[in-house]
Motif scaffolding. Structure first.
Motif, mmCIF file in Angstrom:
data_model
loop_
_atom_site.group_PDB
_atom_site.id
_atom_site.type_symbol
_atom_site.label_atom_id
_atom_site.label_comp_id
_atom_site.label_asym_id
_atom_site.label_seq_id
_atom_site.Cartn_x
_atom_site.Cartn_y
_atom_site.Cartn_z
ATOM 1 N N ALA A 94 0.816 -1.215 0.000
ATOM 2 C CA ALA A 94 0.000 0.000 0.000
ATOM 3 C C ALA A 94 0.851 1.266 0.000
ATOM 4 C CB ALA A 94 -0.943 0.005 1.198
ATOM 5 N N MET A 405 -3.847 -7.606 -3.715
ATOM 6 C CA MET A 405 -3.916 -6.825 -2.483
ATOM 7 C C MET A 405 -5.079 -7.277 -1.616
ATOM 8 S SD MET A 405 -2.886 -3.013 -3.825
ATOM 9 C CE MET A 405 -2.621 -2.321 -2.182
ATOM 10 N N LEU A 411 -2.609 -6.911 4.980
ATOM 11 C CA LEU A 411 -3.583 -5.836 4.751
ATOM 12 C C LEU A 411 -4.950 -6.142 5.348
ATOM 13 C CD1 LEU A 411 -2.878 -4.823 1.019
ATOM 14 C CD2 LEU A 411 -2.291 -3.530 3.091
ATOM 15 N N LYS A 443 -4.867 1.100 0.043
ATOM 16 C CA LYS A 443 -5.034 -0.282 0.491
ATOM 17 C C LYS A 443 -6.106 -0.970 -0.350
ATOM 18 C CE LYS A 443 -6.727 -2.746 4.631
ATOM 19 N NZ LYS A 443 -7.120 -2.585 6.058
#
Length: 512
Positions: A94, A405, A411, A443
């Motif tokens: 991120a 992600m 995360l 993010k």
């Protein structure tokens, strides 16, 4: 089908010849020495061919391959060397995403290697340009998207489309006990809506008794072939096919010509109407607004094609996956229905939709797991260093990877593979509601972030909330089969083979 068979033959022949050449040229000892020098985390690479071997071996599972590599990397960043392409840095970090999209934005344009992939279709539209050309279009589009009159126009279009076409179509399928491809229905709905908002024309896509309009087919084919360009193991293959006008590149050329000529005809008809009516354009579609402001035909053409590309499949993809996820999680479906019922007003208005936080949380969670756009790339204009220490050279491609992600433990935690909309709420309430958490767009970069953040983000959420709330209050959507759907990444991701469903009346549901 014949087009793809031809393409596979061309690509296979190219690779066979390439491997024969490399076998003669490079010795085992040189390969070993090269690998010992490798210092960056990434797939195995070799002189000249880079990671071609592992890339080709994983070409049917690129998303999982990249995600696995990024998960294993200490910095969630990998370096990929591909034959015929610049060095590529792929990241799910991120801090790196924020650096590229915001902190040092000016050093990371899209770059020619990326814009070349979409240039035939998008021309000089806002999503495929950099510098002053991007800045001027951005200011123009930002002004139009921020007007109250456009918001009111969009709400009017949504009411017409949902109440007048989408819900009756689902009601008919329920009464006839028909199996419906919900992905196709939502794609047609989204295309129809974006055409009305962007061009002021009605393509009548939601009449399933009629064939798919040629413009829709051309958009689909052009998008697919452009996406295949970006995922090709060897860029030289598609460039050769384009040079000789064969295979998929010939199909792309034909599709682009149809798209451009169709949009050009719509623009010319709109100009004549404006001249005849002396219309001001306030409160109308984007095309009317752009032409009324005095912009040239080619600029307007490329801009509206970009808007259509951005809006036609992204929202439908997000909603398709959400309806499947809800069908697999009945308690969450019950919670979202209760939340909608507690807020619903007839007709739905903008302020009511803004209050539907749990619907937004479900949409965000769906897009975290199945983002409509799985990756996006920029190019380094000058040497640089990412926050995690990865060194960049001028011309390097830098790709951030929303799909990966959404699957990073650092995360989203150990439950990152689970569908949990409450992760987006501060304090979930009994009816599923509650204030939304402030989640960093770096993010969760599904709508990009920084200066290039999607201008239509809030409009997209309003459209999706309207559709999801309207359908769930009245109907239960159930998969017609038991197989887990397959996620396919193209320019916009979709379900392989569509989403076949049966539609049932929701107990206590309202009439459409």
């Amino acid at each position: 089908m014949a087009m793809w068979v031809f393409d596979d033959l061309v690509e296979g022949l190219f690779l066979v010849l390439l491997f024969l050449f490399l076998t003669i040229t490079f010795s085992v000892g040189f390969d070993h020495a090269f690998k010992k020098k490798a210092c960056c985390f990434g797939p195995p690479s070799y002189p000249f061919i880079g990671c071609l071997v592992s890339f080709y071996q994983n070409r049917r599972r690129l998303l999982e391959w990249y995600t696995d590599l990024l998960s294993e990397s200490p910095s969630q960043t990998i370096v990929v060397h591909r034959l015929g392409a610049r060095r590529t840095v792929v990241t799910a970090n991120a801090a790196n995403v924020e650096y590229v999209l915001k902190t040092n934005f000016s050093n990371f344009p899209k770059g020619k290697p990326f814009t070349e992939i979409l240039g035939d279709l998008l021309g000089f539209g806002i999503f495929n340009v950099d510098g002053d050309l991007w800045s001027s279009q951005r200011k123009l589009a930002s002004h139009e998207f921020s007007t109250k009159s456009l918001r009111e126009f969009v709400m009017r279009i949504l009411e017409e489309e949902v109440e007048g076409r989408l819900l009756p179509l689902l009601e008919s399928a329920m009464e006839k006990n028909e199996v419906l491809d919900l992905q196709e229905v939502l794609k047609r709905f989204a295309f129809e809506t974006v055409c009305k908002v962007s061009l002021g024309v009605d393509p009548c896509c939601l009449d399933l008794s009629r064939p798919v309009p040629p413009l829709v087919r051309a958009f689909d084919r052009a998008s697919e072939i452009c996406a295949m360009r970006g995922m090709a193991p060897v860029y030289a293959v598609w460039k050769m096919k384009r040079a000789f006008n064969v295979g998929s590149e010939r199909k792309l050329k034909e599709s682009v010509q149809l798209v451009h000529s169709s949009v050009r005809e719509i623009i010319q008809n709109k100009k004549r109407k404006l001249e005849e009516d002396r219309a001001e354009g306030d409160g109308g579609d984007l095309l009317t607004r752009l032409l009324s402001a005095g912009h040239g035909e080619e600029v307007v053409r490329d801009m509206v094609i970009s808007f259509i590309m951005a809006g036609r499949d992204t929202t439908s993809a997000a909603m398709t996956w959400l309806f499947w996820l809800l069908s697999q999680h009945p308690p969450i479906e019950s919670a979202i229905v209760a939340h909608v019922d507690s807020l619903y007003r007839d007709p739905l208005d903008f302020e009511t939709l803004k209050e539907m936080n749990f619907v937004k949380a479900c949409l965000c969670e769906s897009m975290r797991l199945y983002p409509p756009v799985v990756w996006d790339s920029k190019h380094a204009a000058a040497d640089d260093t990412l926050p995690d220490g990865t060194a960049l050279r001028e011309g390097d491609r830098v790709t951030y990877f929303p799909y990966g992600m959404g699957r990073m433990e650092h995360l989203w935690g150990k439950d990152r593979f689970e569908f949990r909309p409450d992760r987006w709420l501060e304090e979930p309430e009994a009816d599923g509601g509650g204030p939304l958490k402030a989640v960093s767009p770096y993010k969760f970069p599904v709508f990009q972030a920084g200066p290039r953040v999607c201008l239509g983000k809030e409009m997209a959420f309003i459209q999706m909330k309207y559709v999801v709330a309207s359908i769930l209050r009245r109907f239960e959507i159930r998969p017609a089969g038991s197989n887990r759907p397959v996620f396919v990444p193209l320019l916009t991701a979709h379900m392989a083979g569509g989403f076949k469903v049966v539609v049932r009346k929701r107990s206590g549901g309202n009439e459409p």
